[in-house]
Enzyme design. Structure first.
Site, PDB file in Angstrom:
ATOM      1  N   LYS A  35      12.888   3.497  10.654  1.00 35.60           N
ATOM      2  CA  LYS A  35      12.857   4.534   9.608  1.00 35.60           C
ATOM      3  C   LYS A  35      12.804   5.928  10.248  1.00 35.60           C
ATOM      4  CE  LYS A  35       7.863   3.826   9.292  1.00 35.60           C
ATOM      5  NZ  LYS A  35       6.798   3.165   8.500  1.00 35.60           N
ATOM      6  N   TYR A 256       1.961  36.102  19.673  1.00 32.13           N
ATOM      7  CA  TYR A 256       1.472  36.446  18.322  1.00 32.13           C
ATOM      8  C   TYR A 256      -0.020  36.232  18.209  1.00 32.13           C
ATOM      9  CZ  TYR A 256       6.309  36.489  16.636  1.00 32.13           C
ATOM     10  OH  TYR A 256       7.629  36.771  16.430  1.00 32.13           O
TER      11      TYR A 256
HETATM   12  C1  PLP Z   1       6.375   2.214   9.483  1.00 32.29           C
HETATM   13  C2  PLP Z   1       6.007   0.823   9.170  1.00 32.29           C
HETATM   14  C3  PLP Z   1       5.739  -0.086  10.191  1.00 32.29           C
HETATM   15  C4  PLP Z   1       5.682   0.311  11.651  1.00 32.29           C
HETATM   16  O1  PLP Z   1       4.449   0.910  11.908  1.00 32.29           O
HETATM   17  P1  PLP Z   1       4.069   1.408  13.396  1.00 32.29           P
HETATM   18  O2  PLP Z   1       2.666   1.867  13.275  1.00 32.29           O
HETATM   19  O3  PLP Z   1       5.002   2.515  13.721  1.00 32.29           O
HETATM   20  O4  PLP Z   1       4.257   0.236  14.272  1.00 32.29           O
HETATM   21  C5  PLP Z   1       5.506  -1.406   9.840  1.00 32.29           C
HETATM   22  N1  PLP Z   1       5.503  -1.782   8.547  1.00 32.29           N
HETATM   23  C6  PLP Z   1       5.734  -0.939   7.536  1.00 32.29           C
HETATM   24  C7  PLP Z   1       5.724  -1.420   6.147  1.00 32.29           C
HETATM   25  C8  PLP Z   1       5.992   0.395   7.816  1.00 32.29           C
HETATM   26  O5  PLP Z   1       6.219   1.241   6.810  1.00 32.29           O
END
Ligand code: PLP
Length: 366
Positions: A35, A256
């Site tokens: 994702k 800044y």
């Molecule tokens: C993002 C996600 C993961 C992966 O999680 P990590 O902490 O990056 O390993 C697994 N399961 C679901 C449902 C997620 O949304």
């Protein structure tokens, strides 16, 4: 000459990290979680690096379709499921498996007449209280979906809130979530997936038929410490150079808000990387930066296109010195922790304007 900032994406490291995930839970199949543009690493890169995964899991419908168009033939799982009936139809057409987490989605599935059958992943809320059905509703939802003629398969998933914590320290320990999941799915036929990276790395025994590692594939830690401490390799290295040097006197300030004030005469290196590139503006003075391979300290507020480091302790560093903001030699987790965030957020925030170089020993000339 182009601006000297680049992000190097190391496909070999991603491949090695996936192999590491598999070694943690050798009996499980692996959804590689891709994702958010593969946590900032690029979907096409992830598809190449995770060619060995049993499936790819993500949130974004468009990206899922792009995986299919690019030739990914193994399972693809949409972790939040379909957002409307059109999504549902298209998911069936592209053979995308769908999480089902709420009553609305169940009704949508019951009313749909997709051309191809659906692979569903029914989500149980075991206490995280974001997505999923309560244990008391789970069986009746399962039975309703089983009765739908265009449902080809039903798998089960849940998500851990605290898999990176010691059992005793947690308000909602993994053991409690696992117990609820086992009770709710007992006797039901279907594959299970429960473990994120933290559970894959730290709670191997709780995992189901599939694991769902994300952050670990990119070399980041899912909790305290650094990815390297789990034997992971950094997949993203953000690198730049010093484009200006300022000699400043004691009492002079930098940038800044004049946040950094020199206690003694020193040299300040100006680095071509700022918050518009994805470097966190919240980074405080002292945040580690690598200059010519040596650790230096951020000095002064991060601005849009530049940040500044104290070169006082590094007399040999100067104009054109190579600077690693994170990645090889400096864990992204360290920079994140200094800045009050997590490696996940930094990776995902890598800006569009940063040119990306891909390293892949299995493919030359690219
Ligand atoms: C993002 C996600 C993961 C992966 O999680 P990590 O902490 O990056 O390993 C697994 N399961 C679901 C449902 C997620 O949304």
């Amino acid at each position: 000459m182009p601006r000297p900032l680049t992000a190097t994406i190391d496909i070999d490291a991603m491949r090695t990290n996936l192999a590491q995930a598999r070694r943690c839970v050798p009996t499980a199949r692996a959804w590689a979680v891709v994702k958010a543009n593969a946590y900032g690493h690029g979907l096409a890169n992830a598809m190449r690096a995770f060619a060995d995964a049993n499936g790819l899991a993500l949130i974004e419908f468009d990206a899922a379709v792009r995986l299919r168009e690019a030739g990914w033939q193994r399972p693809v799982l949409l972790l939040e499921g379909a957002f409307d009936a059109a999504d549902l139809q298209a998911a069936a057409r592209h053979n995308l498996a769908l999480a089902v987490h709420c009553e609305d989605q169940v009704r949508m599935i019951e009313l749909a007449r997709p051309q191809q059958p659906l692979a569903l992943h029914l989500k149980l809320n075991t206490g995280m209280n974001r997505l999923g059905f309560r244990p008391s509703q789970f069986r009746s939802v399962y039975e309703r979906l089983q009765a739908v003629p265009h449902v080809a398969s039903i798998s089960f998933l849940t998500h851990f809130a605290n898999a990176d914590e010691e059992e005793g320290e947690s308000r909602l320990p993994v053991s409690r979530q696992v117990e609820l999941f086992r009770q709710a799915t007992a006797g039901l036929a279907g594959e299970t997936s429960v473990g994120n990276s933290a559970a894959t790395l730290m709670q191997a025994s709780v995992n189901g038929d599939w694991i769902r590692p994300g952050i670990m594939l990119y070399g980041g830690s899912p909790g305290a410490g650094t990815g390297a401490q789990f034997g992971l390799l950094p997949a993203m290295t953000l690198k730049s150079r010093i484009i200006a040097v300022q000699d400043i006197a004691a009492g002079e300030a930098v940038g800044y808000g004049s946040r950094f004030v020199a206690k003694e005469p020193t040299r300040i290196g100006v680095v071509a990387c700022g918050y518009a590139d994805g470097y966190p503006r919240s980074a405080p003075d002292g945040t580690p930066v690598l200059v010519d391979g040596q650790r230096a300290r951020l000095a002064g507020r991060v601005s849009m296109d530049m940040l500044t480091v104290d070169l006082g302790p590094l007399p040999s560093a100067g104009l054109d010195s190579e600077v690693v903001l994170w990645g090889q030699g400096l864990a992204i987790d360290e920079v994140a922790q200094a800045s009050g965030t997590i490696g996940y957020e930094l990776m995902c925030a890598l800006a569009q304007r940063v040119p990306v170089q891909v390293v892949d020993s299995m493919r030359s000339n690219d």
